[in-house]
Design a protein around this motif. Structure first.
Motif, PDB file in Angstrom:
ATOM      1  N   ILE A  67      42.636  43.951  47.547  1.00  0.00           N
ATOM      2  CA  ILE A  67      42.460  44.193  49.245  1.00  0.00           C
ATOM      3  C   ILE A  67      43.486  44.559  49.695  1.00  0.00           C
ATOM      4  CG2 ILE A  67      40.995  43.381  50.936  1.00  0.00           C
ATOM      5  CD1 ILE A  67      38.472  42.202  48.891  1.00  0.00           C
ATOM      6  N   TYR A  68      44.780  43.043  49.251  1.00  0.00           N
ATOM      7  CA  TYR A  68      45.620  43.176  50.285  1.00  0.00           C
ATOM      8  C   TYR A  68      45.799  45.077  50.051  1.00  0.00           C
ATOM      9  CZ  TYR A  68      49.854  42.348  52.924  1.00  0.00           C
ATOM     10  OH  TYR A  68      50.971  42.294  52.694  1.00  0.00           O
ATOM     11  N   PHE A  69      46.392  45.224  48.769  1.00  0.00           N
ATOM     12  CA  PHE A  69      46.845  46.737  48.401  1.00  0.00           C
ATOM     13  C   PHE A  69      46.253  47.659  49.164  1.00  0.00           C
ATOM     14  CE2 PHE A  69      47.435  48.826  44.669  1.00  0.00           C
ATOM     15  CZ  PHE A  69      49.171  49.518  44.851  1.00  0.00           C
ATOM     16  N   PHE A  70      44.780  47.715  48.576  1.00  0.00           N
ATOM     17  CA  PHE A  70      44.152  48.972  49.093  1.00  0.00           C
ATOM     18  C   PHE A  70      43.642  48.977  50.756  1.00  0.00           C
ATOM     19  CE2 PHE A  70      43.660  49.185  44.386  1.00  0.00           C
ATOM     20  CZ  PHE A  70      44.021  50.324  44.278  1.00  0.00           C
ATOM     21  N   ARG A  71      44.201  47.522  51.660  1.00  0.00           N
ATOM     22  CA  ARG A  71      43.452  47.716  52.353  1.00  0.00           C
ATOM     23  C   ARG A  71      44.471  49.026  53.481  1.00  0.00           C
ATOM     24  NH1 ARG A  71      48.849  45.881  52.547  1.00  0.00           N
ATOM     25  NH2 ARG A  71      50.078  45.873  53.232  1.00  0.00           N
ATOM     26  N   TYR A  73      42.292  51.572  54.711  1.00  0.00           N
ATOM     27  CA  TYR A  73      41.638  51.909  56.432  1.00  0.00           C
ATOM     28  C   TYR A  73      40.786  51.502  56.594  1.00  0.00           C
ATOM     29  CZ  TYR A  73      42.041  56.068  53.100  1.00  0.00           C
ATOM     30  OH  TYR A  73      43.044  57.295  52.151  1.00  0.00           O
ATOM     31  N   GLU A  74      40.422  51.801  57.852  1.00  0.00           N
ATOM     32  CA  GLU A  74      39.731  50.525  58.939  1.00  0.00           C
ATOM     33  C   GLU A  74      38.382  50.736  58.411  1.00  0.00           C
ATOM     34  OE1 GLU A  74      39.597  47.958  62.409  1.00  0.00           O
ATOM     35  OE2 GLU A  74      41.245  49.480  61.611  1.00  0.00           O
ATOM     36  N   GLY A  75      37.855  49.644  57.940  1.00  0.00           N
ATOM     37  CA  GLY A  75      36.006  48.910  57.427  1.00  0.00           C
ATOM     38  C   GLY A  75      35.728  49.613  56.660  1.00  0.00           C
ATOM     39  N   GLN A  76      37.296  49.645  55.871  1.00  0.00           N
ATOM     40  CA  GLN A  76      37.062  49.678  54.013  1.00  0.00           C
ATOM     41  C   GLN A  76      36.000  48.423  53.701  1.00  0.00           C
ATOM     42  OE1 GLN A  76      39.467  52.095  51.611  1.00  0.00           O
ATOM     43  NE2 GLN A  76      40.566  50.035  51.190  1.00  0.00           N
ATOM     44  N   LEU A  77      35.319  48.978  52.818  1.00  0.00           N
ATOM     45  CA  LEU A  77      34.114  47.944  52.296  1.00  0.00           C
ATOM     46  C   LEU A  77      34.965  48.150  50.605  1.00  0.00           C
ATOM     47  CD1 LEU A  77      31.070  48.409  53.379  1.00  0.00           C
ATOM     48  CD2 LEU A  77      33.305  46.620  54.085  1.00  0.00           C
ATOM     49  N   TYR A  78      34.260  46.800  49.753  1.00  0.00           N
ATOM     50  CA  TYR A  78      35.268  46.618  48.799  1.00  0.00           C
ATOM     51  C   TYR A  78      33.585  46.333  47.594  1.00  0.00           C
ATOM     52  CZ  TYR A  78      39.545  46.802  51.143  1.00  0.00           C
ATOM     53  OH  TYR A  78      40.807  46.835  52.247  1.00  0.00           O
ATOM     54  N   LEU A  79      34.396  46.879  46.365  1.00  0.00           N
ATOM     55  CA  LEU A  79      33.150  46.489  44.809  1.00  0.00           C
ATOM     56  C   LEU A  79      34.347  46.092  44.011  1.00  0.00           C
ATOM     57  CD1 LEU A  79      31.575  50.059  44.601  1.00  0.00           C
ATOM     58  CD2 LEU A  79      30.174  47.729  45.394  1.00  0.00           C
ATOM     59  N   ALA A  80      33.726  44.504  43.004  1.00  0.00           N
ATOM     60  CA  ALA A  80      34.394  44.287  42.485  1.00  0.00           C
ATOM     61  C   ALA A  80      34.293  44.949  40.910  1.00  0.00           C
ATOM     62  CB  ALA A  80      34.317  43.047  41.930  1.00  0.00           C
ATOM     63  N   TYR A  81      35.216  45.545  40.198  1.00  0.00           N
ATOM     64  CA  TYR A  81      35.407  46.235  39.280  1.00  0.00           C
ATOM     65  C   TYR A  81      35.725  45.476  38.396  1.00  0.00           C
ATOM     66  CZ  TYR A  81      35.658  50.805  36.185  1.00  0.00           C
ATOM     67  OH  TYR A  81      35.632  51.211  34.837  1.00  0.00           O
ATOM     68  N   PHE A  82      34.644  45.260  37.624  1.00  0.00           N
ATOM     69  CA  PHE A  82      35.026  44.448  35.941  1.00  0.00           C
ATOM     70  C   PHE A  82      35.092  45.856  34.680  1.00  0.00           C
ATOM     71  CE2 PHE A  82      33.356  40.966  38.119  1.00  0.00           C
ATOM     72  CZ  PHE A  82      34.344  39.570  38.105  1.00  0.00           C
ATOM     73  N   GLN A  83      36.672  45.955  34.463  1.00  0.00           N
ATOM     74  CA  GLN A  83      36.726  47.074  34.088  1.00  0.00           C
ATOM     75  C   GLN A  83      36.936  46.993  32.254  1.00  0.00           C
ATOM     76  OE1 GLN A  83      39.762  49.278  35.648  1.00  0.00           O
ATOM     77  NE2 GLN A  83      39.573  51.336  33.924  1.00  0.00           N
ATOM     78  N   GLU A 100      29.852  35.623  40.837  1.00  0.00           N
ATOM     79  CA  GLU A 100      29.188  35.052  42.421  1.00  0.00           C
ATOM     80  C   GLU A 100      30.471  34.623  43.428  1.00  0.00           C
ATOM     81  OE1 GLU A 100      25.957  32.612  41.332  1.00  0.00           O
ATOM     82  OE2 GLU A 100      24.868  33.756  39.863  1.00  0.00           O
ATOM     83  N   PRO A 101      31.058  34.197  42.946  1.00  0.00           N
ATOM     84  CA  PRO A 101      31.845  33.613  43.999  1.00  0.00           C
ATOM     85  C   PRO A 101      32.312  35.169  44.452  1.00  0.00           C
ATOM     86  CG  PRO A 101      32.399  32.478  42.243  1.00  0.00           C
ATOM     87  CD  PRO A 101      31.715  33.178  41.382  1.00  0.00           C
ATOM     88  N   LEU A 102      32.703  36.597  43.763  1.00  0.00           N
ATOM     89  CA  LEU A 102      33.340  37.534  44.597  1.00  0.00           C
ATOM     90  C   LEU A 102      32.484  38.374  45.521  1.00  0.00           C
ATOM     91  CD1 LEU A 102      34.482  38.940  40.621  1.00  0.00           C
ATOM     92  CD2 LEU A 102      36.167  38.046  42.850  1.00  0.00           C
ATOM     93  N   LEU A 103      30.854  37.574  45.353  1.00  0.00           N
ATOM     94  CA  LEU A 103      30.206  38.294  45.646  1.00  0.00           C
ATOM     95  C   LEU A 103      30.309  37.376  47.071  1.00  0.00           C
ATOM     96  CD1 LEU A 103      26.952  38.989  43.415  1.00  0.00           C
ATOM     97  CD2 LEU A 103      28.761  40.998  44.551  1.00  0.00           C
ATOM     98  N   GLU A 104      30.675  36.386  48.011  1.00  0.00           N
ATOM     99  CA  GLU A 104      29.969  35.777  48.329  1.00  0.00           C
ATOM    100  C   GLU A 104      31.730  36.142  49.743  1.00  0.00           C
ATOM    101  OE1 GLU A 104      30.825  31.509  47.515  1.00  0.00           O
ATOM    102  OE2 GLU A 104      28.426  31.937  47.103  1.00  0.00           O
ATOM    103  N   MET A 105      32.668  36.934  48.943  1.00  0.00           N
ATOM    104  CA  MET A 105      33.486  37.349  49.966  1.00  0.00           C
ATOM    105  C   MET A 105      33.652  37.975  50.781  1.00  0.00           C
ATOM    106  SD  MET A 105      36.604  37.951  46.882  1.00  0.00           S
ATOM    107  CE  MET A 105      38.038  38.385  47.966  1.00  0.00           C
ATOM    108  N   ASN A 106      34.175  38.264  51.951  1.00  0.00           N
ATOM    109  CA  ASN A 106      34.113  39.208  53.385  1.00  0.00           C
ATOM    110  C   ASN A 106      33.991  40.511  52.954  1.00  0.00           C
ATOM    111  OD1 ASN A 106      33.659  40.133  55.666  1.00  0.00           O
ATOM    112  ND2 ASN A 106      36.249  39.102  56.116  1.00  0.00           N
ATOM    113  N   LYS A 107      33.595  41.086  53.177  1.00  0.00           N
ATOM    114  CA  LYS A 107      33.539  43.070  52.947  1.00  0.00           C
ATOM    115  C   LYS A 107      33.433  43.468  51.573  1.00  0.00           C
ATOM    116  CE  LYS A 107      37.327  43.514  57.035  1.00  0.00           C
ATOM    117  NZ  LYS A 107      38.080  43.825  57.296  1.00  0.00           N
TER     118      LYS A 107
END
Ligand code: SF4
Length: 294
Positions: A67-71, A73-83, A100-107
């Motif tokens: 998230i820090y690396f891709f920050r 755009y204002e208001g950007q949201l994120y999906l965790a991608y298990f690739q 589940e811990p990832l789904l509790e993270m902000n944004k």
């Protein structure tokens, strides 16, 4: 034209949505003998990992760093991608502890989980369906080809019927479905590639990723190709654009496209070296589609 998956996400969430790759250190049952040995002949998993994404770090730390690396755009949201590898290849309790811990993270609005169609079962899909009640959840299946003779030829270790089953059972539970397909696998003609579009049209698929076949160092397929160049047709970029245009003409618009090409790291790629990024390829493809309208 075609339906753009990133646009669909943007409309659904009302914001730009960035996928963050997570490497949870899964293995692959097609390498350890459970489904097969040696893996798919085209696969070299070292091509999957961005730098921030190492399994020695917790998934939450990888997500924070991503998230820090891709920050940007204002208001950007994120999906965790298990690739990388097969991201459902573990007991369900272990998967819960990862996801589940990832789904509790902000944004963080959801999960995209890449896996093989023969590595999900009904119990696991019921679990994903529970997550999908509150979050965006997509299971992204490596279909690769709809022809069993090709799947056998590339040592894939599952049939197309297994892909069909997994996609239907996933969609039935309200979980988003994605698929990977490689165009130009050994023994496949242009017409075979177009037939894949007809077959996928019969499935409840939300998203498709297309990839040109690449010869990647260290893979079984690259070794075979170095010995006999006639085993595959490696497309020039122009030929591949043409194939994609014909593919899109056959594909139903309900299946959104996320990407058209993959980009192996230069030092690992033998051929074809087109030297374009996905967005540059998309620009060229769109220009071709526009020109056809005139
Ligand atoms: S492509 Fe996927 S299933 Fe095939 S060997 Fe690589 S990680 Fe395993």
């Amino acid at each position: 034209m075609y339906t753009n998956y990133n646009q669909i996400l943007r409309e659904q969430f009302g914001a730009r949505v960035q996928k963050i790759s997570i490497n949870a250190g899964f293995t692959c049952p097609n390498r350890n003998g459970v489904k097969g040995w040696g893996g798919c002949t085209f696969c070299n998993n070292q091509t999957f990992f961005p730098e921030y994404c190492q399994p020695t770090k917790s998934v939450v730390q990888q997500m924070e760093e991503g998230i820090y690396f891709f920050r940007r755009y204002e208001g950007q949201l994120y999906l965790a991608y298990f690739q990388a590898y097969t991201n459902t290849y573990a007991p369900l309790d272990d998967l819960r502890r990862l996801y589940e811990p990832l789904l509790e993270m902000n944004k963080v609005v959801g999960l995209v989980v890449g896996t093989r169609p023969d590595c999900v079962d009904e119990r696991m899909l019921d679990y994903f369906a529970e997550l999908a009640e509150k979050h965006y959840v997509m299971l992204e299946y490596g279909v690769e080809s709809t022809l069993d003779r090709t799947l056998e030829r590339i040592n894939r270790g599952h049939t197309y019927a297994e892909s069909e089953w997994a996609i239907r059972e996933t969609a039935k539970r309200g979980i988003h479905t994605g698929a990977h397909l490689i165009l130009g696998l050994p023994g496949e003609s242009d017409e075979d590639c177009l037939l894949h579009a007809d077959r996928l049209n019969e499935l409840p698929l939300d998203m498709l990723k297309l990839h040109q076949l690449q010869m990647v160092k260290g893979t079984t397929l690259a070794k075979e190709w170095l010995e006999d160049r006639s085993i595959v047709k490696l497309y020039t970029m122009d030929e591949y654009i043409d194939l994609c245009v014909r593919f899109l003409q056959r594909l139903k618009p309900e299946i959104a496209i996320e990407r058209f090409i993959s980009q192996s790291p230069k030092d690992m790629l033998l051929a074809p070296d087109w030297g374009v990024k996905n967005y540059e390829f998309v620009d060229k493809l769109r220009a071709r589609l526009q020109a056809m309208k005139k």
